[in-house]
Design a protein around this motif. Structure first.
Motif, short mmCIF file in Angstrom:
data_model
loop_
_atom_site.label_atom_id
_atom_site.label_comp_id
_atom_site.label_asym_id
_atom_site.label_seq_id
_atom_site.Cartn_x
_atom_site.Cartn_y
_atom_site.Cartn_z
N TYR A 4 0.84 -1.20 0.00
CA TYR A 4 0.00 0.00 0.00
C TYR A 4 0.87 1.25 0.00
CZ TYR A 4 1.19 0.98 4.86
OH TYR A 4 1.88 1.28 6.00
N HIS A 5 0.25 2.35 -0.44
CA HIS A 5 0.88 3.66 -0.31
C HIS A 5 -0.23 4.67 -0.01
CE1 HIS A 5 4.20 6.55 -1.04
NE2 HIS A 5 3.16 7.38 -1.20
N ILE A 6 0.04 5.61 0.89
CA ILE A 6 -0.96 6.64 1.21
C ILE A 6 -0.37 8.01 0.86
CG2 ILE A 6 -2.38 7.68 3.05
CD1 ILE A 6 -2.16 5.03 4.57
N VAL A 7 -1.10 8.79 0.08
CA VAL A 7 -0.67 10.16 -0.20
C VAL A 7 -1.54 11.07 0.67
CG1 VAL A 7 -0.33 11.94 -1.97
CG2 VAL A 7 -0.16 9.53 -2.60
N THR A 8 -0.90 11.87 1.51
CA THR A 8 -1.66 12.72 2.44
C THR A 8 -1.53 14.17 2.05
OG1 THR A 8 -1.08 11.14 4.16
CG2 THR A 8 -2.00 13.24 4.91
N PHE A 9 -2.65 14.84 1.90
CA PHE A 9 -2.67 16.29 1.62
C PHE A 9 -3.10 16.97 2.92
CE2 PHE A 9 -3.58 13.95 -2.20
CZ PHE A 9 -2.82 14.57 -3.17
N GLY A 10 -2.62 18.22 3.10
CA GLY A 10 -3.20 19.04 4.17
C GLY A 10 -2.54 18.94 5.53
N CYS A 11 -3.38 19.08 6.55
CA CYS A 11 -2.91 19.39 7.90
C CYS A 11 -2.49 18.16 8.72
CB CYS A 11 -4.01 20.13 8.64
SG CYS A 11 -5.45 19.09 8.96
N GLN A 12 -2.07 18.43 9.95
CA GLN A 12 -1.65 17.35 10.85
C GLN A 12 -2.78 16.39 11.17
OE1 GLN A 12 -0.95 20.56 11.38
NE2 GLN A 12 1.25 20.70 11.64
N MET A 13 -4.01 16.90 11.16
CA MET A 13 -5.17 16.04 11.43
C MET A 13 -5.23 14.93 10.37
SD MET A 13 -6.31 17.94 13.85
CE MET A 13 -6.49 19.59 13.29
N ASN A 14 -4.99 15.30 9.12
CA ASN A 14 -4.98 14.33 8.03
C ASN A 14 -3.79 13.37 8.16
OD1 ASN A 14 -7.30 15.02 6.72
ND2 ASN A 14 -6.32 15.44 4.76
N GLU A 15 -2.66 13.93 8.58
CA GLU A 15 -1.48 13.06 8.75
C GLU A 15 -1.78 12.01 9.81
OE1 GLU A 15 2.15 15.26 9.46
OE2 GLU A 15 1.71 16.59 7.79
#
Ligand code: 5AD
Ligand code: SF4
Length: 446
Positions: A4-15
């Motif tokens: 799997y791979h996850i691409v995270t956009f945005g803030c720490q909440m999303n991280e």
């Protein structure tokens, strides 16, 4: 092993949410793949806060179009704030047939079930909930670092700043029980975590209801200051940070914590957004510049060397040159250690979208450049004060450009590079600053 791979956009909440998704995927037997196009499962965790994030998401999604050239059996999942908006779901349905699963911010805990259905059925599944339930507990997490960790204490936002999409995508404020937060911090400390960052859209309005567990130091409703005081006692946690703070909800109790708690970092992120009272009112921020400055004064009284950072938006509808000058004036008065500056971006469905006096693009850009210049000038002066100081640095890893150089962070959250051995990663070590630059410091281990 499938990957799997996850691409995270945005803030720490999303991280933080992506850490949960990674934990779930690993529990289902998937292993991490560093290349997103090659992974068997690709998750895109989206952000809606500004138009830029929307555009970047569609750019990355476009790159996943040709599975046969890349990975024929690939499953593409999309989640996060953008999926809470029908306009994006409709667009995905119409133009992006290679997306297999769409879910939102409120049903992230249900990802394993949704994922299995999508994988078995080979048809597109879209399941997005409108509202949030109480925060799900006990979910797995694959943390990015062993020595520092995000701990989410609340979700959602009740403030409805007129420019902001977050209250529509993340729902109303919900606080975790204080015992659950404390338990998570204790587990992290037992596993060797030294620094924790408490997360929430507005941590100052944390209001956790005790779950009544035996031996709990809490009862009834707990405020943020009380939560901080208990976390400060957890053995092994050497640094506590939090974000984000809304100025309208910061209490004297919280301010005093900076003077009294041993492990609370002398650093606060306190978004001001604008320096003009007229603009602040139209933004629905519930404070004026005088009140904001009085908070800064109290913080500096409680903790004279506290580092203060902020968020500022330029070009909010109706912002005049005079309004903008008030922002510059406030920046000069506060003398921020750092600031995130944003050009106002119209968000569909927010009240400010309807404001008719939108500021022309070129004016926004011109003001943005002037603001950034002023902030950098102040930052450079403040950074110079660290020259020759000896600062404790939490070592995060090798520098990106040279593996003989380590990079870490000071209590005030400034980056420090210094030559050193990788065995120091995860430790807090004293470093003498030999070169103080605007954005980073260079030092020598002592
Ligand atoms: N345009 C520009 N910046 C925005 N922010 C939130 N909404 C917008 C918008 N529509 C900024 C605010 C907030 C930060 C996370 O993003 O400054 O504090
Ligand atoms: Fe958006 Fe305002 Fe809530 Fe922050 S406090 S998330 S800027 S609405």
């Amino acid at each position: 092993m499938k990957t799997y791979h996850i691409v995270t956009f945005g803030c720490q909440m999303n991280e933080r949410d992506s850490e949960t998704l990674a934990g779930m995927l690993e529990d289902m037997g998937y292993g991490y793949c560093p290349q997103f196009k090659e992974a068997d499962v690709c998750v895109l965790n989206t952000c809606s806060v500004r138009e830029n994030a929307d555009k970047r998401f569609y750019g990355v999604l476009g790159q996943l179009k040709n599975p046969h050239e890349q990975n024929p059996g690939r499953i593409v999942c999309v989640c996060g704030c953008m999926m809470q908006q029908q306009i994006h779901i409709d667009k995905l349905k119409a133009k992006y047939p290679w997306v297999d699963l769409v879910f939102g911010t409120h049903n992230l805990h249900d990802f394993p079930r949704l994922f299995r259905n999508a994988a078995d059925q080979h048809e597109k599944i879209v399941e997005v909930w409108k509202d949030g339930e109480p925060i799900a507990e006990g979910l797995p997490a694959k943390r990015e670092y062993p020595f520092k960790a995000y701990v989410s204490i609340m979700q959602g936002c009740n403030n409805f700043c007129t420019y902001c999409i977050v209250p529509y995508t993340r729902g109303r404020e919900r606080s975790r029980a204080p015992e659950k937060v404390l338990e998570e911090v204790r587990c992290l400390a037992a596993a060797g975590t030294k620094e924790i960052m408490l997360l929430g859209q507005n941590v100052n309005s944390y209001a956790g209801i005790s779950d009544g567990s035996e031996g709990s130091p809490f009862s009834g409703k707990t405020g943020f200051a009380q939560l901080l005081k208990e976390i400060d006692k957890v053995e092994g946690i050497e640094r506590i940070r939090f974000m984000t703070s809304h100025p309208k909800d910061i209490s004297d109790d919280i301010i005093e914590c900076f003077g009294s708690l041993q492990h609370l970092c002398r650093q606060i992120h306190l978004p001001v957004q604008a320096g003009s009272d007229r603009v602040l009112k139209r933004m629905n921020r519930h404070y004026d510049s005088a009140h904001y400055l009085s908070i800064v004064e109290k913080l500096r009284k409680a903790c004279p060397d506290i580092a203060i950072s902020t968020d500022i938006i330029v070009g909010f509808p109706g912002e005049t040159e005079e309004d903008f000058m008030s922002t510059l004036d406030l920046v000069r008065k506060v003398r921020y250690d750092s600031a995130f500056t944003f050009i106002y971006s119209v968000r569909h469905g927010t009240p400010a979208e309807k404001y008719e006096d939108q500021v022309p693009e070129e004016v926004k850009h011109e003001r943005f450049n002037r603001l950034v210049e002023e902030i950098h000038r102040i930052q450079e002066e403040k950074s110079a004060a660290f020259q020759d100081a000896v600062l404790p640095v939490l070592v995060e890893g090798p520098s990106k450009t040279d593996d003989k150089i380590l990079t870490g962070r000071t209590e005030s959250n400034k980056t420090v590079d210094f030559p050193g051995d990788q065995s120091l990663i995860g430790k807090i070590v004293p470093v003498r600053i030999v070169k103080a630059q605007t954005f980073s410091l260079y030092g020598k281990l002592i």
